[in-house]
Design a protein around this motif. Structure first.
Motif, short mmCIF file in Angstrom:
data_model
loop_
_atom_site.label_atom_id
_atom_site.label_comp_id
_atom_site.label_asym_id
_atom_site.label_seq_id
_atom_site.Cartn_x
_atom_site.Cartn_y
_atom_site.Cartn_z
N ASP A 37 -14.74 -35.35 0.98
CA ASP A 37 -13.97 -35.36 2.22
C ASP A 37 -13.69 -33.90 2.55
O ASP A 37 -12.87 -33.25 1.90
N LYS A 40 -12.95 -32.65 8.31
CA LYS A 40 -13.51 -33.15 9.57
C LYS A 40 -14.79 -33.93 9.39
O LYS A 40 -15.29 -34.54 10.32
N ARG A 41 -15.33 -33.91 8.18
CA ARG A 41 -16.57 -34.65 7.93
C ARG A 41 -16.61 -35.15 6.49
O ARG A 41 -15.98 -34.60 5.61
N GLU A 87 -24.20 -36.09 6.19
CA GLU A 87 -22.79 -36.03 6.59
C GLU A 87 -22.53 -36.83 7.85
O GLU A 87 -23.46 -37.15 8.60
N ILE A 88 -21.25 -37.15 8.05
CA ILE A 88 -20.79 -37.87 9.24
C ILE A 88 -19.39 -37.37 9.56
O ILE A 88 -18.68 -36.88 8.67
N GLN A 89 -19.00 -37.50 10.80
CA GLN A 89 -17.65 -37.13 11.20
C GLN A 89 -16.64 -38.02 10.47
O GLN A 89 -16.82 -39.24 10.38
N ALA A 90 -15.59 -37.43 9.97
CA ALA A 90 -14.57 -38.20 9.24
C ALA A 90 -13.84 -39.16 10.16
O ALA A 90 -13.28 -40.15 9.70
N SER A 91 -13.89 -38.92 11.46
CA SER A 91 -13.20 -39.79 12.41
C SER A 91 -14.05 -40.98 12.86
O SER A 91 -13.64 -41.75 13.73
N ALA A 92 -15.21 -41.18 12.25
CA ALA A 92 -16.10 -42.29 12.62
C ALA A 92 -15.41 -43.63 12.42
O ALA A 92 -14.52 -43.77 11.57
#
Length: 132
Positions: A37, A40-41, A87-92
């Protein structure tokens, strides 16, 4: 709720992720998928091979995979291993996190199959002639 906790919940993972964790290892298909974590991603990583000779073979496969997936293979100098990462946006959303994890697991399967594959013996191919 932390991004790691949301990911674990989205995939229905049975083990509890500590609330303050910034790193967690998911046990998937007999292997470890490490998740970081980074505020932001989220980054998923899986070790493919510790044999540096496999890197050349994996690199030859990567050009075709670049167009198909967002995961990338690199040599981790600290772990002395070829690693697949994405990776992916943490807000997904929960749905996006689940699809992301499933897609990454599929990519891991594909890359691990390339590591396990026997090298092709080009001398065994019959001579071919193209006729008009």
């Amino acid at each position: 709720m932390s991004a790691l906790t949301r990911l674990a919940s989205a995939i229905g993972y049975s083990q509890v992720v500590p609330a303050d964790a910034v790193e967690f290892v998911f046990k998937v298909d007999g292997g470890d998928v490490r998740c970081l974590d980074l505020e932001k991603r989220l980054v998923l990583m899986r070790e493919l091979s510790q044999d540096e000779d496999d890197l050349r073979h994996l690199a030859s496969c990567s050009m075709g995979r670049i167009l198909r997936e967002e995961a990338m293979v690199y040599w981790d100098t600290q772990r002395h291993a070829a690693v697949l990462a994405q990776e992916i946006q943490a807000s997904a959303s929960s749905h996006e996190l689940r699809v992301f994890f499933e897609t990454f697991a599929d990519s891991c399967d594909w890359w691990l199959a390339r590591v396990a594959a026997e090298p092709m013996d080009f001398s065994s191919f019959p001579e071919m002639v193209i006729r008009p």
